[in-house]
Design an enzyme around this catalytic site. Structure first.
Site, PDB file in Angstrom:
ATOM      1  N   GLU A   1       1.086  -1.331   0.250  1.00  0.00           N
ATOM      2  CA  GLU A   1       0.097  -0.420   0.348  1.00  0.00           C
ATOM      3  C   GLU A   1       1.159   1.560   0.022  1.00  0.00           C
ATOM      4  O   GLU A   1       0.574   2.936  -0.413  1.00  0.00           O
ATOM      5  CB  GLU A   1      -0.802   0.430   0.966  1.00  0.00           C
ATOM      6  CG  GLU A   1      -1.874  -0.756   1.751  1.00  0.00           C
ATOM      7  CD  GLU A   1      -1.018  -2.555   2.194  1.00  0.00           C
ATOM      8  OE1 GLU A   1      -0.303  -2.100   2.214  1.00  0.00           O
ATOM      9  OE2 GLU A   1      -2.230  -2.863   3.050  1.00  0.00           O
TER      10      GLU A   1
ATOM     11  N   ASP B   1      -2.139  -5.619   3.645  1.00  0.00           N
ATOM     12  CA  ASP B   1      -2.316  -5.614   5.240  1.00  0.00           C
ATOM     13  C   ASP B   1      -2.438  -6.749   5.203  1.00  0.00           C
ATOM     14  O   ASP B   1      -3.839  -6.402   4.258  1.00  0.00           O
ATOM     15  CB  ASP B   1      -2.441  -4.049   5.862  1.00  0.00           C
ATOM     16  CG  ASP B   1      -2.019  -3.462   6.165  1.00  0.00           C
ATOM     17  OD1 ASP B   1      -0.679  -3.528   5.884  1.00  0.00           O
ATOM     18  OD2 ASP B   1      -2.034  -2.122   6.462  1.00  0.00           O
TER      19      ASP B   1
ATOM     20  N   ASP C   1      -5.699  -7.503   6.501  1.00  0.00           N
ATOM     21  CA  ASP C   1      -7.441  -7.897   7.187  1.00  0.00           C
ATOM     22  C   ASP C   1      -7.844  -7.352   6.048  1.00  0.00           C
ATOM     23  O   ASP C   1      -7.912  -7.780   4.570  1.00  0.00           O
ATOM     24  CB  ASP C   1      -6.917  -6.174   8.149  1.00  0.00           C
ATOM     25  CG  ASP C   1      -6.901  -5.149   7.361  1.00  0.00           C
ATOM     26  OD1 ASP C   1      -6.753  -5.070   6.240  1.00  0.00           O
ATOM     27  OD2 ASP C   1      -6.342  -4.406   8.103  1.00  0.00           O
TER      28      ASP C   1
ATOM     29  N   GLU D   1      -9.677  -5.081   5.109  1.00  0.00           N
ATOM     30  CA  GLU D   1      -9.685  -3.634   4.136  1.00  0.00           C
ATOM     31  C   GLU D   1      -8.075  -4.058   2.481  1.00  0.00           C
ATOM     32  O   GLU D   1      -8.389  -3.336   2.472  1.00  0.00           O
ATOM     33  CB  GLU D   1      -9.080  -2.205   4.329  1.00  0.00           C
ATOM     34  CG  GLU D   1      -9.781  -1.515   4.175  1.00  0.00           C
ATOM     35  CD  GLU D   1     -10.958  -1.391   2.935  1.00  0.00           C
ATOM     36  OE1 GLU D   1     -11.208  -0.249   3.134  1.00  0.00           O
ATOM     37  OE2 GLU D   1     -11.650  -1.526   4.804  1.00  0.00           O
TER      38      GLU D   1
ATOM     39  N   TYR E   1       1.912  -5.971  13.636  1.00  0.00           N
ATOM     40  CA  TYR E   1       0.782  -5.411  12.985  1.00  0.00           C
ATOM     41  C   TYR E   1      -0.486  -4.795  13.968  1.00  0.00           C
ATOM     42  O   TYR E   1      -0.187  -5.382  15.009  1.00  0.00           O
ATOM     43  CB  TYR E   1      -0.286  -6.452  11.586  1.00  0.00           C
ATOM     44  CG  TYR E   1      -1.322  -5.875  10.990  1.00  0.00           C
ATOM     45  CD1 TYR E   1      -0.772  -4.859  10.266  1.00  0.00           C
ATOM     46  CD2 TYR E   1      -2.757  -6.100  11.745  1.00  0.00           C
ATOM     47  CE1 TYR E   1      -1.893  -3.475   9.092  1.00  0.00           C
ATOM     48  CE2 TYR E   1      -3.577  -5.628  10.902  1.00  0.00           C
ATOM     49  CZ  TYR E   1      -3.145  -3.837   9.460  1.00  0.00           C
ATOM     50  OH  TYR E   1      -4.003  -3.121   8.770  1.00  0.00           O
TER      51      TYR E   1
ATOM     52  N   ARG F   1      -3.391  -3.266  13.981  1.00  0.00           N
ATOM     53  CA  ARG F   1      -4.935  -3.198  14.128  1.00  0.00           C
ATOM     54  C   ARG F   1      -5.605  -4.828  13.746  1.00  0.00           C
ATOM     55  O   ARG F   1      -5.967  -5.784  13.491  1.00  0.00           O
ATOM     56  CB  ARG F   1      -5.772  -3.399  13.314  1.00  0.00           C
ATOM     57  CG  ARG F   1      -5.321  -1.528  11.974  1.00  0.00           C
ATOM     58  CD  ARG F   1      -6.023  -1.081  11.319  1.00  0.00           C
ATOM     59  NE  ARG F   1      -5.643   0.180  11.132  1.00  0.00           N
ATOM     60  CZ  ARG F   1      -5.284   0.083  10.185  1.00  0.00           C
ATOM     61  NH1 ARG F   1      -3.750  -0.129   9.766  1.00  0.00           N
ATOM     62  NH2 ARG F   1      -5.133   2.299   9.703  1.00  0.00           N
TER      63      ARG F   1
ATOM     64  N   HIS G   1      -3.984 -13.014  13.730  1.00  0.00           N
ATOM     65  CA  HIS G   1      -3.134 -11.737  13.798  1.00  0.00           C
ATOM     66  C   HIS G   1      -2.240 -11.973  14.893  1.00  0.00           C
ATOM     67  O   HIS G   1      -3.200 -12.589  15.992  1.00  0.00           O
ATOM     68  CB  HIS G   1      -3.033 -10.394  14.132  1.00  0.00           C
ATOM     69  CG  HIS G   1      -3.400  -9.487  12.053  1.00  0.00           C
ATOM     70  ND1 HIS G   1      -5.425  -8.884  12.189  1.00  0.00           N
ATOM     71  CD2 HIS G   1      -3.930 -10.188  11.468  1.00  0.00           C
ATOM     72  CE1 HIS G   1      -5.790  -9.112  11.498  1.00  0.00           C
ATOM     73  NE2 HIS G   1      -4.644  -9.920  10.761  1.00  0.00           N
TER      74      HIS G   1
END
Length: 815
Positions: A9, A82, A84, A86, A302, A304, A348
């Site tokens: 990203e 990432d 997740d 998104e 990570y 989140r 995670h």
């Protein structure tokens, strides 16, 4: 030989990963999403199974063409966004563009890692997988949900309240919590109660401070000063005898390593960071920081996550660090394992340093001040989580006395003495308010024995009043949202940012207050959509999104169930929602110009009093309280004039409250003949707040001062010393690269950004710089621009037309 293409990203992440992969890989950045729902259309076909219509985000077409060209020249493509929902959606849209048909070349793979380290990246590339469509469906379901709510409800608010307002599915629930808490506070009736301390002298110091606990074996409830005086009178002259002395060992266990919500809470308590700033700093630490000869290194896992799980490798390393730095007594026989809460996504790990051997002190020269503070907090918490408990000797002394009223009174004192500090050698968890443990630690007890007679020193009755529940801080609001199951680790920052940006709440002294607008909007939405904007229902929707992610539920079924309920509420709201914009509420006030009755109306700055003689009489007056604070009989509202009348210093007429662009002010009723105005409270200058920080120029303490543009930090030695601490924005100067940029104001009050090395470096930008190079012209940085069409990152070079939409940190991002 063709290289493999890797797409992430951000440029920072690309730089760190590129170092580990070597020359056989080309790493490029997508700069976030490449596709989204269009801004000017609902773009969800409800009739065709809620099919969304995505478009390429404005400004991303050239980037996509570059990625396609690079993909054609590669033998494989690895999508490394990432780990997740998104990130999975970003990869799905990239795959759509780079491999329009399944089986087309080059082959497209998905790789994920929870930390950006050499081993983690290598393992990910050794075990690629396809894009997970369940994760994509969960992200798409959230996006469609929020689009339906926003696009269907916002026009209602435009019509009934004010143009430009919007409603968010999750943000409205958070706003409702704040509004409901404010109403609890306003409705709270305080109750008087008394406590009684009896201070006694033993053979040895210190004084034994006991609290009255029981009377004739029952708990004591003292509700008035008269009752307290009666107890004091009964105890004066009594004989005080030690009934028991009990000492027992008490253990306090370490807390788990951070998950997203606890990191946000602790950073707010200990570092005074906003949730948004905490996540921004954590993102930098995760994506990679330059460590001299090592190059770019990801320092934390990570950020989140709602899992407390830690890998075996990390446990082995941290146990070695504990044994080496603190000794065997601080290392438990086996690792500490912590339960992950029900419903958490265990894919995670917890938030931890990628290497516990990187002590924060060694990072001081490589990190900015705030990055180092956050890294230190994460390191300390993780190391402490694998240490032995702290041990205390807790002693409780009970004393009895026969009162003059023949009642037996029991007094009690409890104190704790540290025996072994354990994990507290590294870390102590912050608290929102003091508790019994704090009181016990601060209470030193004298050495007494059972049966010993003590001498009375004094009896101290103290009046108290029950207190309403406190207003939410960022930390306590995140805690409440998490407890209610509203939102997910990635969404808390955006929820808090959004309700502030929309001016639905304001923050004073670190606590949230609902604005008049926020309260009015909340009331309208809850009246019409009570079930949709209910915390329990929102939590159930989050659970359904989790089930979609796990492949247990079809996302279209979840959308259909929601939409049927929502559509019914929407149709009723269109018929019956109160029209605030056109309201006229009768009051007991009369116009000071023509004598006609005045009514409460709603304008662009909120509620105000207006003359019913309009348009012949245009007299208006600002209400001293908001519409949500006014109560009265049905049909007419009584407005009490609580404040003393102020008179114009120029013409002697009364002054009345008015509201303008810059807030509430007093204006002369003689307008337009007399145009005198006065800012509220302008005669009461706010006192300077002293700080522990020292002025780098003269050595005196710095203070927080109040100026016409708000609070700022400056030297207490002004005007002799004119040092002002600059408000840095965490971005390195793109011109000199030696210092950070600071936010400043021109003489006319306009915000600009300049290098803190001025005048040695004269870099200036009138828009907030973003530390990303321009992908088109190669310029050193981009700038933020707020346009009618949205929030954009643009190149400051006038000859370069590059711009891209900035992804908002919303509940829809990282979900």
């Amino acid at each position: 030989m063709a290289k493999s293409l890797v797409i992430v990203e951000s440029p920072a992440k690309a730089k760190t990963i590129g170092k580990y992969l070597g020359k056989s890989y080309t790493v490029k950045a997508s700069l976030g999403h490449i596709k989204d729902l269009p801004k000017n259309d609902i773009a969800v076909d409800v009739e065709r199974d809620f099919r969304p219509s995505y478009v390429v985000i404005e400004g991303k077409k050239k980037l996509i063409d570059e990625l396609k060209k690079a993909a054609r020249e590669s033998d494989a493509v690895y999508l490394a966004a990432d780990p997740d929902r998104e990130g999975e959606a970003i990869c799905y849209h990239l795959q759509e563009e780079l491999q329009p048909k399944k089986g087309d070349t080059p082959a497209v793979h998905r790789v994920t890692f929870n930390e950006i380290t050499a081993n983690a990246v290598r393992r990910a590339f050794d075990n690629p997988r396809p894009v997970d469509t369940n994760l994509v469906d969960a992200q798409q379901a959230r996006r469609v949900l929020d689009r339906l709510v926003g696009y269907k409800i916002s026009p209602l608010l435009w019509d009934k309240v004010r143009r430009g307002l919007s409603a968010g599915r999750v943000q409205t629930v958070a706003l409702r919590l704040i509004v409901d808490r404010e109403r609890e506070i306003r409705a709270f009736q305080k109750q008087e109660y008394w406590s009684i301390e009896v201070h006694l002298l033993a053979k040895k110091t210190p004084v034994l401070k006991t609290a009255l606990a029981k009377k004739n074996g029952e708990n004591v409830d003292i509700a008035s000063g008269e009752a307290a005086n009666a107890v004091v009178a009964a105890l004066e002259g009594a004989e005080y005898v030690v009934r028991s002395v009990v000492t027992k060992e008490k253990r306090r266990y370490a807390v788990p390593p951070f998950i997203t919500s606890t990191l946000q809470q602790e950073a707010a308590r200990k570092l005074r960071f906003s949730v948004k700033r905490t996540m921004m700093l954590a993102q930098r630490l995760y994506e990679g920081v330059e460590l001299g000869a090592e190059g770019a290194v990801g320092l934390i896992t990570y950020m989140r996550t709602d899992s407390a799980r830690v890998s075996d490798d990390a446990l082995g390393e941290v146990r070695g660090v504990i044994a080496e730095r603190f000794g065997g007594g601080y290392l438990p026989e086996s690792p500490n394992y912590y339960k992950t809460k029900k419903g958490a996504q265990d894919a995670h790990e917890a938030i931890r340093p990628t290497s516990a051997q990187r002590h924060p002190d060694e990072m001081a020269g490589c990190l900015s001040e705030d990055e180092l503070k956050l890294y230190r907090l994460i390191w300390q918490r993780f190391v402490a989580s694998q240490m032995t408990p702290a041990v205390f000797d807790q002693t409780t002394v009970e004393v009895t006395a026969q009162g003059k009223d023949q009642a037996e009174y029991l007094m009690r004192a409890t104190g704790s003495v540290p025996k072994f500090d354990g994990f507290q050698a590294v870390y102590r968890e912050g608290k929102d308010q003091k508790d019994e443990e704090d009181a016990e630690e601060s209470n030193r007890l004298p050495q007494v024995s059972e049966g010993e007679t003590l001498r009375l020193k004094s009896i101290e009755p103290e009046q108290h009043f029950t207190e309403p529940p406190p207003r939410f801080t960022e930390a306590t609001l995140v805690k409440e949202l998490e407890a209610d199951g509203v939102g997910r680790p990635s969404t808390y920052a955006s929820i808090l940012s959004t309700i502030q940006e929309r001016e639905y709440v304001k923050k004073e002294g670190g606590r949230f207050f609902p604005t008049e607008l926020g309260t009015v909007v909340t009331d309208l939405l809850v009246e019409s959509f009570a079930d949709i904007f209910d915390a329990n229902y929102t939590a159930r929707m989050e659970d359904e999104l989790d089930e979609i992610e796990e492949g247990k539920m079809d996302w279209r079924v979840a959308m259909s169930d929601f939409y049927q309920r929502f559509l019914k509420d929407l149709e009723e709201a269109e018929r019956s929602m109160r029209d605030i914009k056109r309201m006229e509420v009768p009051t007991d006030q009369v116009c000071d110009k023509c004598g006609k009755p005045m009514v409460i109306k709603w304008g662009k700055h909120g509620s105000f009093l207006a003359c019913t003689g309009y348009p012949e009489c245009t007299s208006t007056r600002q209400l001293s309280v908001g519409l949500h604070e006014i109560e009265g009989e049905e049909g007419k509202v009584e407005i009490s004039e609580q404040d003393a009348t102020e008179y114009c210093p120029n013409c002697g007429r009364e002054m009345v409250l008015k509201k303008g662009r810059f807030g509430t002010f007093l204006a002369c009723t003689g307008y337009p003949d007399c145009k005198t105005t006065k800012q509220l409270g302008q005669t009461q200058k706010k006192a300077d707040v002293p700080l522990d920080e020292i002025c780098p120029l003269c050595g005196k303490n710095l203070v927080i001062k109040s100026g016409r543009f708000g609070e700022f930090t400056a030297c207490s030695g002004y005007p002799t010393c004119k040092f002002v601490k600059q408000q840095t924005i965490g971005v390195t100067c793109p011109e000199c690269g030696q210092a950070e940029l600071s936010q400043r104001r021109s003489k006319r009050g306009k915000t600009f950004y300049g290098c803190t090395r001025y005048p040695d470096c004269d870099f200036v930008a009138w828009a907030k710089p973003i530390p990303e190079p321009c992908p088109e012209c190669g310029g050193k940085y981009l700038v933020e621009k707020m346009l009618k069409s949205g929030h954009w990152a643009a190149c400051p070079n006038k000859e370069c037309k590059f711009k891209r939409a900035i992804e908002p940190e919303t509940a829809e991002v990282k979900g």
